[in-house]
Design a protein around this motif. Structure first.
Motif, PDB file in Angstrom:
ATOM      1  N   LEU A  99     -54.234 -71.930 -69.751  1.00  0.00           N
ATOM      2  CA  LEU A  99     -53.776 -70.793 -70.567  1.00  0.00           C
ATOM      3  C   LEU A  99     -52.398 -70.334 -70.117  1.00  0.00           C
ATOM      4  O   LEU A  99     -51.550 -70.002 -70.944  1.00  0.00           O
ATOM      5  N   SER A 100     -52.181 -70.315 -68.804  1.00  0.00           N
ATOM      6  CA  SER A 100     -50.855 -69.935 -68.288  1.00  0.00           C
ATOM      7  C   SER A 100     -49.797 -70.917 -68.760  1.00  0.00           C
ATOM      8  O   SER A 100     -48.675 -70.527 -69.145  1.00  0.00           O
ATOM      9  N   LYS A 101     -50.117 -72.197 -68.731  1.00  0.00           N
ATOM     10  CA  LYS A 101     -49.188 -73.225 -69.193  1.00  0.00           C
ATOM     11  C   LYS A 101     -48.832 -73.030 -70.650  1.00  0.00           C
ATOM     12  O   LYS A 101     -47.692 -73.258 -71.079  1.00  0.00           O
ATOM     13  N   LYS A 102     -49.794 -72.554 -71.444  1.00  0.00           N
ATOM     14  CA  LYS A 102     -49.571 -72.295 -72.869  1.00  0.00           C
ATOM     15  C   LYS A 102     -48.909 -70.952 -73.110  1.00  0.00           C
ATOM     16  O   LYS A 102     -48.568 -70.600 -74.247  1.00  0.00           O
ATOM     17  N   GLY A 103     -48.723 -70.172 -72.051  1.00  0.00           N
ATOM     18  CA  GLY A 103     -48.122 -68.858 -72.192  1.00  0.00           C
ATOM     19  C   GLY A 103     -49.064 -67.811 -72.733  1.00  0.00           C
ATOM     20  O   GLY A 103     -48.637 -66.755 -73.219  1.00  0.00           O
ATOM     21  N   VAL A 104     -50.370 -68.082 -72.622  1.00  0.00           N
ATOM     22  CA  VAL A 104     -51.377 -67.155 -73.150  1.00  0.00           C
ATOM     23  C   VAL A 104     -51.770 -66.167 -72.057  1.00  0.00           C
ATOM     24  O   VAL A 104     -52.149 -66.551 -70.956  1.00  0.00           O
ATOM     25  N   ILE A 105     -51.672 -64.875 -72.379  1.00  0.00           N
ATOM     26  CA  ILE A 105     -52.058 -63.820 -71.447  1.00  0.00           C
ATOM     27  C   ILE A 105     -53.331 -63.179 -71.965  1.00  0.00           C
ATOM     28  O   ILE A 105     -53.396 -62.694 -73.097  1.00  0.00           O
TER      29      ILE A 105
END
Length: 204
Positions: A196-202
Motif C-alpha cells: 500500500l505504501s508503494k502504491k501511495g495509499v494511506i
C-alpha cells in the motif's frame, strides 16, 4: 481486536428477506450481507452493499497477483471472488481467495455448484456479513473454526480497520500488523502495508 468486540444492540431480522441478500448459511441459519436492512428500507441498492470498497479490491488484487507469481498450477487451483464452500447441508460459506490442492479439488469437482472440499488456505478481507447477532470477533472465530474443522490448514483474515492480519491454524491463532512480512505458504511472504505504501495509499 478490542474494537471488534463492541457489543451491539441486536435487532430482529425482518420476516421476509430475499434470498439474494443471504451471504452465507451457518448452522442452518442465514447470514445476510452487511447493509441488507438498508436495502429492505430502500436506502441502498443490492449492488451498493455487495460491492467491495476500493481498498478491499486493491488488497484482493495484490494477494491474487502475489499468489499467481509462485503458485504451481499443476499442484494447486486458486478460486477468488467470494468462492462458495459447501461444508454440509447446514453450512455454506464464502471465501475471498481459496487455494486448493489439485488432488483435493479435482477437475471433476469444478462445476456450477459450490466447492464441497476444503481449501488448503483461505483468505478473507474484512467482514461482508451482517453480524448483529454476534460480535465481529465472534463471527470471525466461528467461521474460522468451521473452516479448520472442515480440513482447511490455514485461514487468514485481513482487517483493514485494525490494519492487522490474523492467521489461524488448528494449533494456534496469531495476529500481526500488516506491515510485517507474513508467510502465506512454502516460504512465500506478503506484506500488505509495504504494498500500500508503494502504491501511495494511506489508510487512516
Amino acid at each position: 481486536m478490542t474494537a471488534l468486540d463492541t457489543p451491539r444492540k441486536i435487532r430482529k431480522a425482518p420476516k421476509k428477506v430475499p434470498e439474494n441478500l443471504i451471504y452465507e448459511i451457518m448452522d442452518g441459519k442465514p447470514v445476510y450481507y452487511k447493509g441488507y436492512r438498508q436495502v429492505l428500507s430502500g436506502e441502498k441498492s443490492i449492488v451498493e452493499i455487495m460491492g467491495s470498497s476500493s481498498l478491499q479490491a486493491l488488497i484482493v488484487f495484490y494477494l491474487s497477483a502475489f499468489i499467481g507469481k509462485f503458485i504451481d498450477e499443476e499442484m494447486y487451483t486458486v478460486l477468488i471472488n467470494e468462492a462458495g464452500l459447501h461444508i454440509d447441508h447446514k453450512n455454506n460459506l464464502a471465501n475471498d481467495i481459496a487455494i486448493f490442492e489439485q488432488t483435493v479439488l479435482t477437475p471433476d469437482k469444478i462445476s456450477r455448484k459450490y466447492a464441497s472440499v476444503p481449501p488448503k488456505i483461505a483468505l478473507e478481507i474484512d467482514i461482508d456479513a451482517d453480524v448483529e447477532s454476534m460480535t465481529e470477533t465472534g463471527y470471525i472465530y466461528k467461521k474460522t473454526q468451521k473452516m479448520l474443522d472442515f480440513g482447511t490448514q490455514k485461514v487468514f483474515w485481513i482487517l483493514t480497520e485494525a490494519q492487522v492480519v490474523m492467521i489461524a491454524t488448528p494449533e494456534r491463532i496469531e495476529t500481526l500488523h500488516w506491515n510485517q512480512e507474513i508467510e502465506l505458504m512454502e516460504d512465500n511472504k506478503f506484506n500488505i502495508g509495504a504494498y500500500l505504501s508503494k502504491k501511495g495509499v494511506i489508510v487512516n
